[in-house]
Scaffold this active site. Sequence first.
Site, PDB file in Angstrom:
ATOM      1  N   HIS A  25       0.816  -1.219   0.000  1.00 41.64           N
ATOM      2  CA  HIS A  25       0.000   0.000   0.000  1.00 41.64           C
ATOM      3  C   HIS A  25       0.860   1.285   0.000  1.00 41.64           C
ATOM      4  CE1 HIS A  25      -3.525  -2.476   0.968  1.00 41.64           C
ATOM      5  NE2 HIS A  25      -2.850  -2.997   1.970  1.00 41.64           N
TER       6      HIS A  25
HETATM    7  O1  RIB Z   1      -4.943   0.051   4.769  1.00 37.00           O
HETATM    8  C1  RIB Z   1      -3.561   0.041   4.525  1.00 37.00           C
HETATM    9  C2  RIB Z   1      -2.857   1.029   5.399  1.00 37.00           C
HETATM   10  O2  RIB Z   1      -3.054   0.686   6.765  1.00 37.00           O
HETATM   11  C3  RIB Z   1      -1.327   1.035   5.194  1.00 37.00           C
HETATM   12  O3  RIB Z   1      -0.846   2.331   5.436  1.00 37.00           O
HETATM   13  C4  RIB Z   1      -0.837   0.098   6.257  1.00 37.00           C
HETATM   14  O4  RIB Z   1       0.493   0.429   6.691  1.00 37.00           O
HETATM   15  C5  RIB Z   1      -1.801   0.374   7.375  1.00 37.00           C
HETATM   16  O5  RIB Z   1      -1.338   1.516   8.082  1.00 37.00           O
END
Ligand code: RIB
Length: 307
Positions: A239
Site C-alpha cells: 500500500h
Molecule cells: O490500509 C492500509 C494502510 O493501513 C497502510 O498504510 C498500512 O500500513 C496500514 O497503516
Amino acid sequence: MKKIPVILDCDPGHDDAVAIVLAARSPEIELVGITCVAGNVEVEQTAANALKVCGLAGLRTVPVFKGMAQPLLNELLTAEHIHGKSGLDGAELPPTDLTVQPTHAVDFLIEKIFTFPHEMTIIAIGPLTNIAMAILREPRITELTKQIVLMGGAMGMGNVTPSAEFNIYVDPEAARIVFNSGIPLTMIGLDVTHQVLVSRDIIEQIRQNGTSLAHTFASLLAWYNASLNALSGELAAMHDPCAVAMVCDPSLIATELMRVDIETRGEFTRGRTVCARGFSAGRMPNARVAVGINAPRVWKMLIERLR
Ligand code: RIB
Ligand code: CA
C-alpha cells in the site's frame, strides 16, 4: 532536476518500512523528515520502528519525530494482527543508536511548512492525526503546503470494514479535517494499492540483491504475506510505497478529480471515503483520486531502489 522536499508521515508497519527506504533512495525526493503516528502499533513503537529502519538503511541524517499517540476522538485501533506485536514482525532489525528528535512531530510539520512555503509535499501513509493536528494548531499551513499525497481510503470496499480502509477508519475526524482543508490532495486508495501484491517471486527478486537490508526486507515481506494469507487468504499489498512512487513518477498512477467526503457517524459506514466524480450535492471537488496504477512499473522502481 530539482528534488521534491518531502515529509513522510507514517506508522511502521511493514509497507511503511518499504516506503521509508524507497523515499530515501529516490533521486526525485529530498526526505526532509519522518514523522510517526499511532496506527499499526502504538506511536512509541512506530517511532522505534522508523529509527530501526533508518539505522538498517544507513539513513543517519534523516530526522525522526514522534507524533500523536491517539486519534482525535476515537480510542486507538491498532493492527498487531497484521503487522505483529512489534509492528515489524518477521525479522530481527538490529538495534540502533538513532533517537527521535525532541520536537513534537506536529510542531516539526508546521515549522518545515513555514520554512519552505509552497514547497513541502507531505506523504501521509498512516492515520491522519498528525496532519489534522498541525492544521488545527496552525491553520495558515493550509495556504502554505504544496500538496498532500496520502495512502488511504477506497472508492470501493474497505479493509477494516466493508466501508472503511484502516488509515481513515482509525481517525475519521482527522481525515475529514485534512480532506476539507483545501490543501491540494491526492488520495491513493485500496482500489489501486490492492493491485501491487507481494508474490514469492518478488520476494526472491528482493532477496537476490544480497545485502543485509535486502535479506531483512525479504523476510519482513514473507512474514507480512503469510500474515495476510492466514487472515484473509490473500497476498499482502504494498500500500504505502504506492504513495511514494506516485510522487517520484506521477505517470505510474492515473487519477480523477473527485469530491471526497468522510463519513464519521454511520454505524456501519464510519470511516468511509465517499467519492463522487466532480461535484457532490454542491460540494466542490477536493481531491485527485487514484483510479489506475501500473503495478509492474511500481515493482520495478521498488526492486531497483531497494538495491
Ligand atoms: O490500509 C492500509 C494502510 O493501513 C497502510 O498504510 C498500512 O500500513 C496500514 O497503516
Ligand atoms: Ca501505514
